[in-house]
Write an enzyme that holds these catalytic residues in place. Structure first.
Site, PDB file in Angstrom:
ATOM      1  N   CYS A   2       0.858  -1.173   0.000  1.00  0.00           N
ATOM      2  CA  CYS A   2       0.000   0.000   0.000  1.00  0.00           C
ATOM      3  C   CYS A   2       0.899   1.229   0.000  1.00  0.00           C
ATOM      4  O   CYS A   2       1.913   1.288   0.690  1.00  0.00           O
ATOM      5  CB  CYS A   2      -0.935   0.111   1.201  1.00  0.00           C
ATOM      6  SG  CYS A   2      -2.107  -1.242   1.315  1.00  0.00           S
ATOM      7  N   ARG A  27       3.901  -0.290  -4.802  1.00  0.00           N
ATOM      8  CA  ARG A  27       3.643  -0.829  -3.463  1.00  0.00           C
ATOM      9  C   ARG A  27       2.316  -1.580  -3.374  1.00  0.00           C
ATOM     10  O   ARG A  27       2.007  -2.199  -2.348  1.00  0.00           O
ATOM     11  CB  ARG A  27       3.626   0.312  -2.443  1.00  0.00           C
ATOM     12  CG  ARG A  27       4.920   1.070  -2.351  1.00  0.00           C
ATOM     13  CD  ARG A  27       4.810   2.192  -1.363  1.00  0.00           C
ATOM     14  NE  ARG A  27       4.657   1.683  -0.010  1.00  0.00           N
ATOM     15  CZ  ARG A  27       5.661   1.410   0.802  1.00  0.00           C
ATOM     16  NH1 ARG A  27       6.897   1.603   0.395  1.00  0.00           N
ATOM     17  NH2 ARG A  27       5.445   0.951   2.019  1.00  0.00           N
ATOM     18  N   TRP A  73      -2.767  -2.712  -1.646  1.00  0.00           N
ATOM     19  CA  TRP A  73      -2.442  -4.135  -1.816  1.00  0.00           C
ATOM     20  C   TRP A  73      -3.230  -4.836  -0.721  1.00  0.00           C
ATOM     21  O   TRP A  73      -2.943  -4.681   0.465  1.00  0.00           O
ATOM     22  CB  TRP A  73      -0.944  -4.364  -1.646  1.00  0.00           C
ATOM     23  CG  TRP A  73      -0.519  -5.778  -1.920  1.00  0.00           C
ATOM     24  CD1 TRP A  73      -0.150  -6.295  -3.120  1.00  0.00           C
ATOM     25  CD2 TRP A  73      -0.413  -6.841  -0.975  1.00  0.00           C
ATOM     26  NE1 TRP A  73       0.174  -7.626  -2.984  1.00  0.00           N
ATOM     27  CE2 TRP A  73       0.021  -7.986  -1.680  1.00  0.00           C
ATOM     28  CE3 TRP A  73      -0.641  -6.969   0.397  1.00  0.00           C
ATOM     29  CZ2 TRP A  73       0.240  -9.230  -1.067  1.00  0.00           C
ATOM     30  CZ3 TRP A  73      -0.435  -8.194   1.011  1.00  0.00           C
ATOM     31  CH2 TRP A  73       0.004  -9.300   0.281  1.00  0.00           C
ATOM     32  N   ASN A  99      -1.550   2.104   5.782  1.00  0.00           N
ATOM     33  CA  ASN A  99      -0.694   1.037   5.259  1.00  0.00           C
ATOM     34  C   ASN A  99      -0.257   0.228   6.474  1.00  0.00           C
ATOM     35  O   ASN A  99       0.333   0.775   7.400  1.00  0.00           O
ATOM     36  CB  ASN A  99       0.511   1.667   4.538  1.00  0.00           C
ATOM     37  CG  ASN A  99       1.660   0.695   4.300  1.00  0.00           C
ATOM     38  OD1 ASN A  99       2.807   1.087   4.293  1.00  0.00           O
ATOM     39  ND2 ASN A  99       1.361  -0.559   4.100  1.00  0.00           N
ATOM     40  N   GLY A 100      -0.566  -1.082   6.460  1.00  0.00           N
ATOM     41  CA  GLY A 100      -0.198  -1.918   7.608  1.00  0.00           C
ATOM     42  C   GLY A 100      -1.320  -2.873   7.939  1.00  0.00           C
ATOM     43  O   GLY A 100      -2.234  -3.076   7.130  1.00  0.00           O
ATOM     44  N   GLU A 485      17.052 -17.844  -8.025  1.00  0.00           N
ATOM     45  CA  GLU A 485      16.683 -16.484  -8.408  1.00  0.00           C
ATOM     46  C   GLU A 485      16.085 -16.461  -9.819  1.00  0.00           C
ATOM     47  O   GLU A 485      15.101 -15.777 -10.074  1.00  0.00           O
ATOM     48  CB  GLU A 485      17.921 -15.567  -8.287  1.00  0.00           C
ATOM     49  CG  GLU A 485      17.725 -14.125  -8.698  1.00  0.00           C
ATOM     50  CD  GLU A 485      16.633 -13.380  -7.943  1.00  0.00           C
ATOM     51  OE1 GLU A 485      16.087 -13.896  -6.973  1.00  0.00           O
ATOM     52  OE2 GLU A 485      16.286 -12.264  -8.380  1.00  0.00           O
ATOM     53  N   LYS A 489      12.283 -15.200 -10.686  1.00  0.00           N
ATOM     54  CA  LYS A 489      11.995 -14.129 -11.652  1.00  0.00           C
ATOM     55  C   LYS A 489      10.939 -14.596 -12.647  1.00  0.00           C
ATOM     56  O   LYS A 489      10.018 -13.866 -12.977  1.00  0.00           O
ATOM     57  CB  LYS A 489      13.244 -13.697 -12.435  1.00  0.00           C
ATOM     58  CG  LYS A 489      14.289 -12.908 -11.706  1.00  0.00           C
ATOM     59  CD  LYS A 489      13.909 -11.488 -11.384  1.00  0.00           C
ATOM     60  CE  LYS A 489      13.229 -11.366 -10.071  1.00  0.00           C
ATOM     61  NZ  LYS A 489      13.986 -11.300  -8.867  1.00  0.00           N
ATOM     62  N   GLU A 492       7.402 -14.918 -10.949  1.00  0.00           N
ATOM     63  CA  GLU A 492       6.700 -13.714 -10.504  1.00  0.00           C
ATOM     64  C   GLU A 492       6.234 -12.829 -11.647  1.00  0.00           C
ATOM     65  O   GLU A 492       5.212 -12.176 -11.523  1.00  0.00           O
ATOM     66  CB  GLU A 492       7.502 -12.930  -9.465  1.00  0.00           C
ATOM     67  CG  GLU A 492       8.784 -12.347  -9.948  1.00  0.00           C
ATOM     68  CD  GLU A 492       9.578 -11.685  -8.827  1.00  0.00           C
ATOM     69  OE1 GLU A 492       8.984 -11.154  -7.887  1.00  0.00           O
ATOM     70  OE2 GLU A 492      10.814 -11.678  -8.920  1.00  0.00           O
ATOM     71  N   HIS A 508      16.900 -36.971  -6.632  1.00  0.00           N
ATOM     72  CA  HIS A 508      16.175 -37.388  -5.430  1.00  0.00           C
ATOM     73  C   HIS A 508      14.698 -37.021  -5.524  1.00  0.00           C
ATOM     74  O   HIS A 508      14.006 -36.955  -4.507  1.00  0.00           O
ATOM     75  CB  HIS A 508      16.822 -36.755  -4.192  1.00  0.00           C
ATOM     76  CG  HIS A 508      18.242 -37.170  -4.007  1.00  0.00           C
ATOM     77  ND1 HIS A 508      18.602 -38.436  -3.604  1.00  0.00           N
ATOM     78  CD2 HIS A 508      19.406 -36.512  -4.234  1.00  0.00           C
ATOM     79  CE1 HIS A 508      19.921 -38.523  -3.558  1.00  0.00           C
ATOM     80  NE2 HIS A 508      20.439 -37.368  -3.943  1.00  0.00           N
ATOM     81  N   LYS A 607       5.953  -4.315  -4.075  1.00  0.00           N
ATOM     82  CA  LYS A 607       7.411  -4.268  -3.924  1.00  0.00           C
ATOM     83  C   LYS A 607       7.872  -4.279  -2.478  1.00  0.00           C
ATOM     84  O   LYS A 607       8.859  -4.899  -2.139  1.00  0.00           O
ATOM     85  CB  LYS A 607       7.944  -3.019  -4.627  1.00  0.00           C
ATOM     86  CG  LYS A 607       9.451  -2.978  -4.615  1.00  0.00           C
ATOM     87  CD  LYS A 607      10.017  -2.755  -5.975  1.00  0.00           C
ATOM     88  CE  LYS A 607      11.498  -2.978  -6.017  1.00  0.00           C
ATOM     89  NZ  LYS A 607      11.851  -4.330  -6.428  1.00  0.00           N
TER      90      LYS A 607
HETATM   91  C1  F6R Z   1      11.450 -10.670  -5.951  1.00  0.00           C
HETATM   92  C2  F6R Z   1      11.310  -9.663  -4.921  1.00  0.00           C
HETATM   93  C3  F6R Z   1      10.979 -10.092  -3.548  1.00  0.00           C
HETATM   94  C4  F6R Z   1      11.819  -9.313  -2.536  1.00  0.00           C
HETATM   95  C5  F6R Z   1      11.372  -9.637  -1.113  1.00  0.00           C
HETATM   96  C6  F6R Z   1      12.238  -8.954  -0.081  1.00  0.00           C
HETATM   97  O1  F6R Z   1      11.781 -10.115  -7.173  1.00  0.00           O
HETATM   98  O2  F6R Z   1      11.459  -8.498  -5.176  1.00  0.00           O
HETATM   99  O3  F6R Z   1      11.142 -11.465  -3.376  1.00  0.00           O
HETATM  100  O4  F6R Z   1      13.153  -9.646  -2.720  1.00  0.00           O
HETATM  101  O5  F6R Z   1      10.053  -9.243  -0.947  1.00  0.00           O
HETATM  102  O6  F6R Z   1      12.191  -7.583  -0.231  1.00  0.00           O
HETATM  103  P1  F6R Z   1      13.287  -6.640   0.367  1.00  0.00           P
HETATM  104  O7  F6R Z   1      14.572  -6.964  -0.287  1.00  0.00           O
HETATM  105  O8  F6R Z   1      12.807  -5.264   0.074  1.00  0.00           O
HETATM  106  O9  F6R Z   1      13.359  -6.939   1.850  1.00  0.00           O
END
Ligand code: F6R
Length: 612
Positions: A2, A27, A73, A99-100, A485, A489, A492, A508, A607
């Site tokens: 949010c 956000r 969000w 937000n929260g 990773e 990517k 998501e 396994h 994010k």
């Molecule tokens: C994936 C992504 C998330 C963040 C995770 C932690 O692309 O962006 O998995 O890495 O939410 O976020 P931070 O690094 O802001 O603590």
């Protein structure tokens, strides 16, 4: 999660608020709303993105010089018009954005319902506005005092801003656990979840601390009090964000721009910290703690998501170079399992946003047990750097695409520098090996530039595999986190199911998944276990799997057996993740574009994960 923004000043609030919402949309983007106070509070909200709100209010009256706005969000209550913020009190004299998460909202809600309050949404937020109104009426106090009393009853996290029809020159903002920045302009004040909506109007900001309330009155100086009524002196910080970092700069998406920024962001991350001629690696932010880290019983790395993957790379680096035992923990698990932590443990918290709720809670837990906490964060002035004993910024610049790219490579760069600095101080690395690695490290930005030239090849591969339903990513050693990773990517942003696995673990279980439809991305750059990974590739080929291999330039062995090969420049084995990650970022990007996905704002994500 949010985004919230508020304004009071001489100008029309709407253009400032809507632009702020666009900036904060990363956000959360399932619904958005705005409330502007003129004579009455004019409140408009709608399901959908900020652009939908902008459209919705086109023919509405948005006149007014004070207002609040929100992009959501969803946590409590599905994304719909009713659950979108702002929320009115029953008299429609107060409007709130939040937000929260209010954890005790159902108890508060029951009490308020028995007192006759009518709820119009399923959100936890709405209890706050009714509670504040109820306190104002029954305790006969002003708005700030009512907010104070209300927040003393609340359990959970909040960043809130409230406006009141009865006091049209006043914004009340408060925070606990969720971020809030106040911008101090010429006779105008801004409030936002981060500095991006503020920076074009003023560079002077105040970061609100937990349990602080800001009293923002038109044409008056900012006042801050705690919820226990202690006066605080606002401390003004200078913002150093470059405005162009907030624009797409000719790229179709922020994610692509941020992928292409990596030669620069990795360079910025090393600037002033790596001096190859003098043979020095020095992270100024942790110098005071270097003895403590060097002599640590063990290092515990806590993080979430992509940052956790960077932590796994860090584990290899610290153990290999500095010979310090390392554990890497998901912050969300760590915080709830009564972990054994000693005073001579050092905890490294990694976070792009610096606001991740689970990472923050894990830090507080480790701190309460006496550990030393070091932060690695990207967003300057965010909560995690302020909660840690010391730390270092990654200096990657604002990362706006929800899928993390340049922040990951910057985190890995910092971890590499930290491991080298510790190894040098401990004497756990020979001088010649130290020089060999730092020489290579200095070349990484130009080698990343070189790696980006695989883009056309990746587009060709993306076209072939864009409709695959599953992907497997395999790697060993330092390339195992790269595989994780790469898979994250793809999941998501393209919504294709993908799993990252240590290549040798495949037999396994996951090997059962392999058939002629399964693309298997193998990270097979030069490393100690190169021969072993070739065997793993053979195992996949024997079951008709399709191999897309990331190899070191000039590789012959893998080329002979893989179906598709992508070359990255040669580098030191320990630095390979910084190059091997790049083609995987591009692969997920192009597949997602071809599938018509929302690249910078993938569904269900946000994010900054400020809720647990
Ligand atoms: C994936 C992504 C998330 C963040 C995770 C932690 O692309 O962006 O998995 O890495 O939410 O976020 P931070 O690094 O802001 O603590």
């Amino acid at each position: 999660m949010c985004g919230i923004v508020a304004y009071v000043g001489p100008n029309q609030a709407y253009p400032i608020l809507i632009k702020g919402l666009y900036r904060l949309e990363y956000r959360g983007y399932d619904s958005a709303g705005i409330a502007i106070l003129d004579k009455d509070i004019k409140l408009y909200k709608t399901k959908g993105k900020v652009a939908d709100l902008d459209n919705f209010v086109k023919d509405k009256d948005v006149t007014g010089t004070i207002g609040i706005a929100h992009t959501r969000w969803a946590t409590h209550g599905e994304p719909n018009n009713a659950n979108a913020h702002p929320h009115f009190s029953n008299s429609k004299k107060l409007a709130i954005i939040h937000n929260g998460i209010i954890e005790n909202y159902s108890t508060l809600r029951e009490e308020l319902i028995t007192r006759g309050y009518i709820f119009c949404s399923n959100t936890d937020t709405e209890v706050l506005v009714h509670l504040i109104e109820d306190i104002q009426i029954h305790e006969n106090v002003n708005l700030m005092e009512a907010v104070q009393l209300a927040l003393n009853q609340v359990i959970g996290a909040y960043a809130i801003v409230i406006i009141s029809k009865d006091d049209p020159d006043l914004l009340i903002a408060a925070r606990k656990g969720s971020p809030l920045v106040i911008g101090i302009g010429e006779n105008e004040t801004f409030v936002a979840s981060d500095a991006t909506p503020i920076v074009e109007y003023t560079r002077n900001v105040v970061y609100l601390d937990d349990e602080e309330i800001a009293i923002i009155r038109r044409n008056q100086e900012l006042k801050i009090k705690t919820i226990k009524n202690i006066d605080k002196t606002p401390y003004i910080h200078k913002l150093e964000i470059n405005l162009s970092a907030l624009e797409k700069g000719g790229f179709d998406h922020f994610m692509l721009k941020e992928i292409y920024e990596q030669p620069r962001s990795i360079g910025d991350c090393m600037r002033g910290r790596l001096n190859v001629e003098k043979g020095i690696v020095s992270l100024g932010g942790i110098l005071d703690y270097i003895e403590k880290i060097k002599n640590a019983n063990r290092i515990i790395i806590i993080a979430c998501g992509t940052s956790w993957h960077a932590g796994l790379v860090g584990e290899y680096l610290f153990e290999e170079l500095a010979r310090i035992p390392v554990e890497v923990e998901y912050a969300s698990e760590f915080r709830y399992r009564n972990p054994v932590i000693y005073e001579d443990d050092v905890v490294i918290a990694i976070s792009q946003s610096g606001e991740t709720a689970d990472t923050l809670a894990a830090i507080e837990l480790a701190k309460s047990k006496g550990a030393t906490i070091i932060g690695i964060c990207n967003v300057v002035g965010s909560s995690i750097p302020r909660a840690t004993h010391a730390g270092t910024y990654t200096h990657a610049g604002p990362e706006i695409g929800v899928a993390s790219t340049k922040a990951f490579t910057a985190q890995v760069t910092i971890l590499t520098l930290m491991a080298l600095m510790l190894a040098d101080k401990k004497g756990s690395i020979s001088k010649s090996r130290f020089h060999q690695i730092i020489n290579e490290l200095e070349k990484i930005p130009s080698k990343v530039e070189e790696t980006l030239k695989v883009n056309d090849e990746i587009i060709r591969i993306a076209k072939i595999f864009k409709d695959s339903r599953n992907f497997l990513y395999l790697g060993r050693g330092l390339n195992f986190p790269v595989a994780l990773e790469g898979a994250l990517k793809l999941k998501e942003i393209s919504y294709i199911h993908a799993e990252g696995y240590p290549a040798a673990e495949m037999k396994h279980g996951p090997i059962a998944l392999i058939d002629e439809k399964m693309p298997v991305v193998v990270i097979a750059t030069n490393q100690g276990v190169y021969e072993k990974i070739i065997s793993n590739i053979e195992e996949v080929k024997a079951r008709k799997g399709i191999i897309i291999a990331i190899v070191t330039e000039g590789d012959k062995s893998v080329r002979n057996i893989a179906d598709y090969v992508i070359e990255v420049p040669d580098t030191d084995e320990l630095l390979a993740p910084l190059l091997a990650t790049i083609p995987l970022q591009l692969l997920s990007y192009h597949i997602a574009v071809m599938r018509g996905c929302s690249i910078d704002q993938p569904r269900n994500l946000a994010k900054s994960v400020t809720v647990e």
